[in-house]
Scaffold this motif. Structure first.
Motif, short mmCIF file in Angstrom:
data_model
loop_
_atom_site.label_atom_id
_atom_site.label_comp_id
_atom_site.label_asym_id
_atom_site.label_seq_id
_atom_site.Cartn_x
_atom_site.Cartn_y
_atom_site.Cartn_z
N PHE A 55 -8.36 15.09 -6.67
CA PHE A 55 -9.43 14.33 -6.24
C PHE A 55 -9.62 12.86 -7.05
N GLY A 56 -9.17 13.14 -8.32
CA GLY A 56 -9.06 11.90 -9.19
C GLY A 56 -8.26 10.81 -8.58
N GLY A 57 -6.98 11.11 -8.26
CA GLY A 57 -6.01 10.43 -7.72
C GLY A 57 -6.47 9.90 -6.44
N LEU A 61 -7.15 5.52 -5.40
CA LEU A 61 -6.60 5.33 -4.10
C LEU A 61 -7.51 4.44 -3.35
N VAL A 62 -8.70 5.00 -2.92
CA VAL A 62 -9.68 4.41 -2.29
C VAL A 62 -10.19 3.31 -2.87
N LEU A 161 -2.82 -13.72 4.37
CA LEU A 161 -3.06 -12.95 3.11
C LEU A 161 -4.18 -11.83 3.35
N LEU A 162 -5.09 -12.32 4.17
CA LEU A 162 -6.30 -11.12 4.46
C LEU A 162 -5.94 -9.99 5.35
N VAL A 163 -4.98 -10.29 6.27
CA VAL A 163 -4.54 -9.31 7.28
C VAL A 163 -3.54 -8.56 6.35
N PHE A 164 -2.72 -8.95 5.50
CA PHE A 164 -1.58 -8.23 4.63
C PHE A 164 -2.32 -7.47 3.62
N ASN A 165 -3.52 -7.80 3.00
CA ASN A 165 -4.05 -7.01 2.18
C ASN A 165 -4.87 -6.06 2.71
N ARG A 166 -5.31 -6.08 3.85
CA ARG A 166 -5.89 -5.09 4.86
C ARG A 166 -4.98 -3.83 5.30
N VAL A 167 -3.97 -4.54 5.39
CA VAL A 167 -2.77 -3.49 6.04
C VAL A 167 -2.27 -2.55 4.96
N MET A 168 -2.22 -3.25 3.65
CA MET A 168 -1.89 -2.88 2.08
C MET A 168 -3.08 -1.46 2.11
N ALA A 169 -4.26 -2.28 2.35
CA ALA A 169 -5.41 -1.05 2.00
C ALA A 169 -5.37 0.13 2.90
N ALA A 170 -5.17 -0.25 4.00
CA ALA A 170 -5.05 0.84 5.15
C ALA A 170 -3.98 1.95 4.60
N VAL A 171 -2.79 1.41 4.10
CA VAL A 171 -1.64 2.27 4.01
C VAL A 171 -2.21 3.09 2.54
N LEU A 172 -2.94 2.52 1.70
CA LEU A 172 -3.63 3.36 0.55
C LEU A 172 -4.62 4.54 0.89
N LEU A 173 -5.38 3.69 1.96
CA LEU A 173 -6.15 4.71 2.55
C LEU A 173 -5.57 6.08 3.34
N ALA A 174 -4.65 5.64 4.02
CA ALA A 174 -3.82 6.90 4.62
C ALA A 174 -3.18 7.58 3.60
N THR A 175 -2.68 7.22 2.54
CA THR A 175 -2.00 7.90 1.36
C THR A 175 -3.22 8.80 0.71
N ASP A 181 -5.07 16.35 2.63
CA ASP A 181 -4.87 17.61 3.28
C ASP A 181 -3.65 18.49 2.71
N ALA A 182 -3.05 17.63 1.31
CA ALA A 182 -1.91 18.30 0.79
C ALA A 182 -2.27 19.39 0.37
N ARG A 183 -1.23 20.19 0.01
CA ARG A 183 -1.54 21.38 -0.74
C ARG A 183 -1.78 21.22 -2.26
N ASP A 184 -2.57 22.21 -2.80
CA ASP A 184 -2.95 22.05 -4.22
C ASP A 184 -1.59 22.59 -4.94
#
Length: 211
Positions: A55-57, A61-62, A161-175, A181-184
């Motif tokens: 949860f620290g990780g 990321l968020v 750049l705004l669109v690019f950064n928000r796409v990168m942010a979305a990838v980080l949020l998806a991660t 949901d990942a196993r412990d």
């Protein structure tokens, strides 16, 4: 980490992204060394520590996604706003649940064991794993940061750049969501499990064929 390398290269340039690029292999090597010296046993024995890593990780990321999504133009980029330098990059490795799984799997399944017997040369095996992973992590993160830096001129136009950064942010949020949901990290790891984990995630898996 490659997502962060790309974003840092695009927003700050390749030179200013280098500390993070170097930190990724440095942090993972430190983790691997510590696991080889016995940290793996401590992590496996402490459920609270395993949850703290996970949860620290996710929280980091968020936070990075939120900071990245706020940058609209190159003129707004502040190194302090996207503060992911060398030490932050090293620390980030210890908040990466997949990095922990890989390090624990390699430490238990290849570094210290040869088949069903204890390895006769664990120090040599640990050095090989660390060397291969340093090369892999350094080249992959450098490549992504270079790609991001080459896009700086194109991203400087309009709202790109705004669109690019928000796409990168979305990838980080998806991660981060995927990490929820990942196993412990399992409390017990069998020989079969660590070998399967290493084979699935480890770019050094070709080493496991030899003793």
């Amino acid at each position: 980490h490659t997502t962060l390398s790309t974003a840092l290269g695009a927003n700050l340039g390749l030179r200013r992204a280098l500390p993070f690029i170097v930190a990724v292999p440095a942090g993972w090597t430190l983790m691997m060394l510590l696991c080889g010296l016995g940290l793996a046993a401590l992590v496996l024995a402490a459920p609270v520590l395993r949850l703290a890593v996970k949860f620290g990780g996710i929280a980091y990321l968020v936070w990075m996604a939120w900071k990245l999504a706020a940058v609209r133009t190159l003129g707004e980029v502040d190194a302090r706003q996207l503060d992911v330098g060398f030490w932050q990059g090293v620390g980030l490795q210890f908040l990466n649940i997949k990095a922990w799984m890989l390090a624990l799997a390699l430490a238990a399944g290849w570094v210290t064991s040869a088949g069903s017997q204890p390895a006769a040369n664990p120090g040599e095996r640990l050095a090989i794993v660390c060397a291969v992973m340093v090369v892999f992590a350094l080249t992959s993160n450098f490549s992504y940061a270079l790609a991001g830096s080459l896009l700086r001129g194109w991203l400087a136009q309009g709202r790109r750049l705004l669109v690019f950064n928000r796409v990168m942010a979305a990838v980080l949020l998806a991660t981060a969501i995927g990490a929820c949901d990942a196993r412990d990290i399992p409390a017990r790891v069998t020989a079969e499990q660590v070998k399967a984990e290493a084979a699935a995630d480890d770019p050094t898996r070709f080493l496991q064929g030899g003793e």
